[in-house]
Write a protein that holds these residues in place. Structure first.
Motif, short mmCIF file in Angstrom:
data_model
loop_
_atom_site.label_atom_id
_atom_site.label_comp_id
_atom_site.label_asym_id
_atom_site.label_seq_id
_atom_site.Cartn_x
_atom_site.Cartn_y
_atom_site.Cartn_z
N GLN A 64 0.82 -1.21 0.00
CA GLN A 64 0.00 0.00 0.00
C GLN A 64 0.85 1.26 0.00
O GLN A 64 0.50 2.26 -0.62
CB GLN A 64 -0.92 0.01 1.22
N PRO A 67 4.27 0.63 -3.35
CA PRO A 67 3.89 -0.38 -4.34
C PRO A 67 4.93 -0.62 -5.42
O PRO A 67 5.23 -1.77 -5.75
CB PRO A 67 2.59 0.18 -4.93
N ASP A 126 -1.49 7.22 -3.98
CA ASP A 126 -2.47 6.67 -4.91
C ASP A 126 -2.16 7.09 -6.35
O ASP A 126 -2.24 6.28 -7.27
CB ASP A 126 -3.88 7.11 -4.54
N HIS A 130 0.37 4.09 -7.14
CA HIS A 130 -0.60 3.13 -7.67
C HIS A 130 -1.12 3.52 -9.06
O HIS A 130 -1.92 2.78 -9.63
CB HIS A 130 -1.78 2.98 -6.71
#
Length: 187
Positions: A64, A67, A126, A130
């Protein structure tokens, strides 16, 4: 007309007075009702097995928070150094401690600032880590669509926390109790 203005001012004068203690309490309630369990559940996914899982993060924690780096080392957590482990542990503990402090109304302004920082880092992770760059997830301000995860939703999260930074925890809080105790202690 003068009577209407007087009535208006009287009513909204009371609303403003009540808002001084009600607004921070409402902000803490909204935070607890919408984000407390979100962050605690997220923190639980980062803990390792057993009692010592508090000190040994799970692979999910690394996936998380780091990554791309985890993928680069073939998902072998042992390839990470102390820095990575400390970042993961700090992030995990923050997901438990900061929301708890806000819930209790203890060191609320600092905890809220910490949560704002956490949300900024979470959002950057994020996007950068990600790859959440699609228009639906990332969103944009003033785009008439209020449902993006990052720009829209997290802006509301930060606003609730900003209210707490500015106004404090409100009347029903440990901050208020501590303040009263400190005021009664002779110097």
């Amino acid at each position: 007309m003068h009577t209407l203005v007087t009535i208006h001012n009287a009513i909204f004068g009371l609303v403003e007075k009540a808002g001084s203690w009600l607004l921070p309490l409402a902000a803490r309630f909204v935070f607890a009702a919408t984000l407390l369990l979100y962050y605690w559940n997220s923190g639980l996914t980062k803990l390792g097995d057993g009692l010592f899982g508090l000190f040994s993060p799970s692979i999910g924690a690394y996936s998380q928070i780091f990554p791309k780096q985890l993928e680069a080392v073939g998902y072998d957590v042992s390839e990470f150094g102390v820095f990575h482990q400390l970042v993961v542990l700090a992030g995990t503990y923050a997901e438990f401690i900061l929301p708890l402090l806000i819930l209790l109304g203890l060191f609320t302004r600092l905890a809220s600032l910490g949560m704002i920082g956490f949300i900024v880092v979470q959002s950057l992770t994020d996007v950068i880590g990600h790859g959440a760059t699609d228009a639906k997830t990332l969103g944009a301000l003033f785009d008439r669509f209020p449902d993006s995860l990052i720009m829209d939703q997290r802006l509301f999260w930060v606003f609730v926390l900003a209210v707490l930074v500015v106004k404090g925890a409100g009347a029903l809080s440990l901050d208020k109790i501590l303040k009263r105790r400190l005021e009664t202690v002779p110097m």
